[in-house]
Write a protein that holds these residues in place. Structure first.
Motif, PDB file in Angstrom:
ATOM      1  N   GLY A   1       0.778  -1.186   0.037  1.00 30.95           N
ATOM      2  CA  GLY A   1       0.062  -0.069   0.009  1.00 30.95           C
ATOM      3  C   GLY A   1       0.671   1.406  -0.008  1.00 30.95           C
ATOM      4  N   GLU A   2       2.074   1.209   0.199  1.00 30.78           N
ATOM      5  CA  GLU A   2       2.828   2.496   0.164  1.00 30.78           C
ATOM      6  C   GLU A   2       3.436   2.659  -1.170  1.00 30.78           C
ATOM      7  N   TRP A   3       3.478   4.075  -1.300  1.00 25.04           N
ATOM      8  CA  TRP A   3       3.969   4.600  -2.833  1.00 25.04           C
ATOM      9  C   TRP A   3       5.383   4.074  -2.950  1.00 25.04           C
ATOM     10  N   SER A   4       5.726   3.596  -4.288  1.00 20.03           N
ATOM     11  CA  SER A   4       6.803   2.734  -4.560  1.00 20.03           C
ATOM     12  C   SER A   4       7.272   2.967  -5.960  1.00 20.03           C
ATOM     13  N   LEU A   5       8.345   2.747  -6.050  1.00 17.86           N
ATOM     14  CA  LEU A   5       8.852   2.504  -7.530  1.00 17.86           C
ATOM     15  C   LEU A   5       8.674   1.293  -8.055  1.00 17.86           C
ATOM     16  N   TYR A   6       8.655   0.793  -9.450  1.00 19.45           N
ATOM     17  CA  TYR A   6       8.377  -0.295  -9.777  1.00 19.45           C
ATOM     18  C   TYR A   6       9.795  -1.258 -10.121  1.00 19.45           C
ATOM     19  N   GLY A   7       9.887  -2.451  -9.584  1.00 21.15           N
ATOM     20  CA  GLY A   7      11.139  -3.132  -9.760  1.00 21.15           C
ATOM     21  C   GLY A   7      10.784  -4.687  -9.610  1.00 21.15           C
ATOM     22  N   GLY A   8      11.955  -5.350  -9.402  1.00 24.22           N
ATOM     23  CA  GLY A   8      11.801  -6.817  -9.460  1.00 24.22           C
ATOM     24  C   GLY A   8      13.203  -7.674  -9.054  1.00 24.22           C
ATOM     25  N   PHE A   9      13.033  -8.845  -8.761  1.00 25.36           N
ATOM     26  CA  PHE A   9      14.292  -9.632  -8.179  1.00 25.36           C
ATOM     27  C   PHE A   9      15.160  -9.707  -9.378  1.00 25.36           C
ATOM     28  N   VAL A  10      16.356 -10.007  -9.380  1.00 25.08           N
ATOM     29  CA  VAL A  10      17.163 -10.439 -10.463  1.00 25.08           C
ATOM     30  C   VAL A  10      17.305 -11.965 -10.598  1.00 25.08           C
ATOM     31  N   ASN A  11      16.932 -12.484 -11.537  1.00 27.13           N
ATOM     32  CA  ASN A  11      16.848 -14.084 -11.814  1.00 27.13           C
ATOM     33  C   ASN A  11      18.161 -14.409 -11.691  1.00 27.13           C
ATOM     34  N   ALA A  12      18.296 -15.930 -11.468  1.00 26.51           N
ATOM     35  CA  ALA A  12      19.613 -16.296 -11.644  1.00 26.51           C
ATOM     36  C   ALA A  12      20.183 -16.380 -12.788  1.00 26.51           C
ATOM     37  N   ASP A  13      19.771 -16.486 -13.911  1.00 24.87           N
ATOM     38  CA  ASP A  13      20.291 -16.584 -15.238  1.00 24.87           C
ATOM     39  C   ASP A  13      20.558 -15.170 -16.110  1.00 24.87           C
ATOM     40  N   GLU A  14      20.171 -14.093 -15.517  1.00 22.10           N
ATOM     41  CA  GLU A  14      20.485 -12.963 -16.153  1.00 22.10           C
ATOM     42  C   GLU A  14      21.154 -11.810 -15.470  1.00 22.10           C
ATOM     43  N   SER A  15      21.838 -10.877 -16.141  1.00 25.47           N
ATOM     44  CA  SER A  15      22.544  -9.950 -15.519  1.00 25.47           C
ATOM     45  C   SER A  15      21.890  -9.042 -14.873  1.00 25.47           C
ATOM     46  N   ILE A  16      22.396  -8.044 -14.059  1.00 25.82           N
ATOM     47  CA  ILE A  16      21.359  -6.877 -13.653  1.00 25.82           C
ATOM     48  C   ILE A  16      20.882  -5.968 -14.850  1.00 25.82           C
ATOM     49  N   ASP A  17      21.790  -5.892 -15.943  1.00 23.93           N
ATOM     50  CA  ASP A  17      21.222  -4.944 -16.819  1.00 23.93           C
ATOM     51  C   ASP A  17      20.026  -5.724 -17.677  1.00 23.93           C
ATOM     52  N   GLU A  18      20.114  -6.829 -17.801  1.00 25.66           N
ATOM     53  CA  GLU A  18      19.159  -7.801 -18.447  1.00 25.66           C
ATOM     54  C   GLU A  18      17.922  -7.712 -17.620  1.00 25.66           C
ATOM     55  N   ALA A  19      18.015  -7.739 -16.371  1.00 28.65           N
ATOM     56  CA  ALA A  19      16.926  -7.612 -15.272  1.00 28.65           C
ATOM     57  C   ALA A  19      16.157  -6.119 -15.220  1.00 28.65           C
ATOM     58  N   ALA A  20      16.917  -5.278 -15.538  1.00 25.88           N
ATOM     59  CA  ALA A  20      16.479  -3.889 -15.516  1.00 25.88           C
ATOM     60  C   ALA A  20      15.602  -3.802 -16.835  1.00 25.88           C
ATOM     61  N   ASN A  21      16.246  -4.325 -18.068  1.00 20.76           N
ATOM     62  CA  ASN A  21      15.270  -4.098 -19.215  1.00 20.76           C
ATOM     63  C   ASN A  21      14.349  -4.899 -19.349  1.00 20.76           C
ATOM     64  N   ARG A  22      14.290  -6.127 -18.516  1.00 18.50           N
ATOM     65  CA  ARG A  22      13.125  -6.879 -18.523  1.00 18.50           C
ATOM     66  C   ARG A  22      11.994  -6.307 -17.818  1.00 18.50           C
ATOM     67  N   VAL A  23      12.434  -5.633 -16.768  1.00 19.16           N
ATOM     68  CA  VAL A  23      11.327  -4.985 -15.580  1.00 19.16           C
ATOM     69  C   VAL A  23      10.789  -3.652 -16.541  1.00 19.16           C
ATOM     70  N   ILE A  24      11.587  -2.992 -16.958  1.00 19.52           N
ATOM     71  CA  ILE A  24      11.207  -1.857 -17.846  1.00 19.52           C
ATOM     72  C   ILE A  24      10.382  -2.173 -19.018  1.00 19.52           C
ATOM     73  N   LEU A  25      10.565  -3.228 -19.675  1.00 21.00           N
ATOM     74  CA  LEU A  25       9.895  -3.749 -20.787  1.00 21.00           C
ATOM     75  C   LEU A  25       8.506  -3.894 -20.263  1.00 21.00           C
ATOM     76  N   GLU A  26       8.295  -4.672 -19.209  1.00 17.72           N
ATOM     77  CA  GLU A  26       7.117  -5.379 -18.551  1.00 17.72           C
ATOM     78  C   GLU A  26       6.345  -4.016 -18.085  1.00 17.72           C
ATOM     79  N   LEU A  27       6.987  -2.992 -17.878  1.00 21.15           N
ATOM     80  CA  LEU A  27       6.253  -1.949 -17.183  1.00 21.15           C
ATOM     81  C   LEU A  27       5.638  -1.184 -18.114  1.00 21.15           C
ATOM     82  N   THR A  28       6.318  -0.864 -19.245  1.00 17.00           N
ATOM     83  CA  THR A  28       6.327   0.327 -20.420  1.00 17.00           C
ATOM     84  C   THR A  28       5.684  -0.345 -21.603  1.00 17.00           C
ATOM     85  N   GLY A  29       6.401  -1.629 -21.983  1.00 10.53           N
ATOM     86  CA  GLY A  29       6.017  -2.094 -23.262  1.00 10.53           C
ATOM     87  C   GLY A  29       7.051  -1.517 -24.307  1.00 10.53           C
TER      88      GLY A  29
END
Length: 225
Positions: free
Chosen positions: A41-69
């Motif tokens: 219920g608190e205001w928050s940025l959108y994020g997610g956990f890094v999967n074991a098979d991806e880099s942090i850059d890949e995780a960021a790109n995945r999360v941003i694509l999921e959020l924005t398309g």
């Protein structure tokens, strides 16, 4: 699963994404109500956990694509946030990223799906954990970048007026600029092209529309407003 490092404690790694947009003369960010514990219920940025098979850059790109398309966005890493007590749920180290998008390109159905909304940066609420610190650091980085690189065009439509460009620069920097000097400098930049088109929707008199010429910019990369 390996047998190495068993003697060391494990920590979680996440990415948190600051999505900047520009609309109605204001710099905005995408935030939403947190939909999980702790902090539900608190205001928050959108994020997610890094999967074991991806880099942090890949995780960021995945999360941003999921959020924005949206793909091929301007995305930059802000830094790591690892205060021991930053997340009451578990020991979590977060890597923050910021991205710049044109608000008009953002599908409103995705906005509703993820429960996020555009908030004026000047009216940013208190966010979960250290997310406010992430936004402040990202904005500081963006201010430094926009003075030396034409990153602001990622926030504008393909065609824009000089008034829109000036208001964007003022919104990012948080201060007014002299209109005459600003336009004089803009006209000296070959990579900002004046078109034959006129904006009749947002200007009563009809303002000329401009566009960013990326090829010309690469020929003259020393951008300084």
């Amino acid at each position: 699963m390996t047998i190495f490092y068993q003697e060391h404690p494990k920590v979680l790694v996440s990415v948190d994404c600051i999505i900047f947009g520009f609309d109605e003369g204001q710099l905005r960010i995408l935030v939403g109500r947190r939909q999980m514990d702790p902090g539900r219920g608190e205001w928050s940025l959108y994020g997610g956990f890094v999967n074991a098979d991806e880099s942090i850059d890949e995780a960021a790109n995945r999360v941003i694509l999921e959020l924005t398309g949206l793909r091929n966005l301007y995305i930059r890493q802000v830094g790591a946030f690892g205060r021991v007590d930053r997340d009451p749920g578990e020991r979590v180290i977060s890597i923050a990223y910021y991205a710049l998008i044109n608000v008009k390109d953002y599908d409103k159905s995705l906005q509703m799906q993820h429960g996020v909304e555009w908030v004026n940066i000047k009216e940013m609420p208190v966010l979960y954990s250290d997310h406010n610190d992430m936004v402040r650091r990202a904005r500081k980085m963006m201010r430094q970048k926009i003075s030396s690189e034409p990153i602001g065009f990622n926030l504008l439509p393909n065609l824009f007026t000089l008034t829109q460009l000036q208001k964007l620069y003022e919104a990012v920097m948080g201060e007014e600029v002299d209109k005459r000097n600003f336009r004089k400098r803009i006209k000296e930049m070959d990579f900002i092209e004046k078109t034959e088109l006129i904006d009749k929707l947002n200007s009563k008199r009809g303002a000329s529309l401009y566009r960013f010429n990326q090829r010309a910019y690469h020929d003259d990369p020393y951008f300084k407003l």
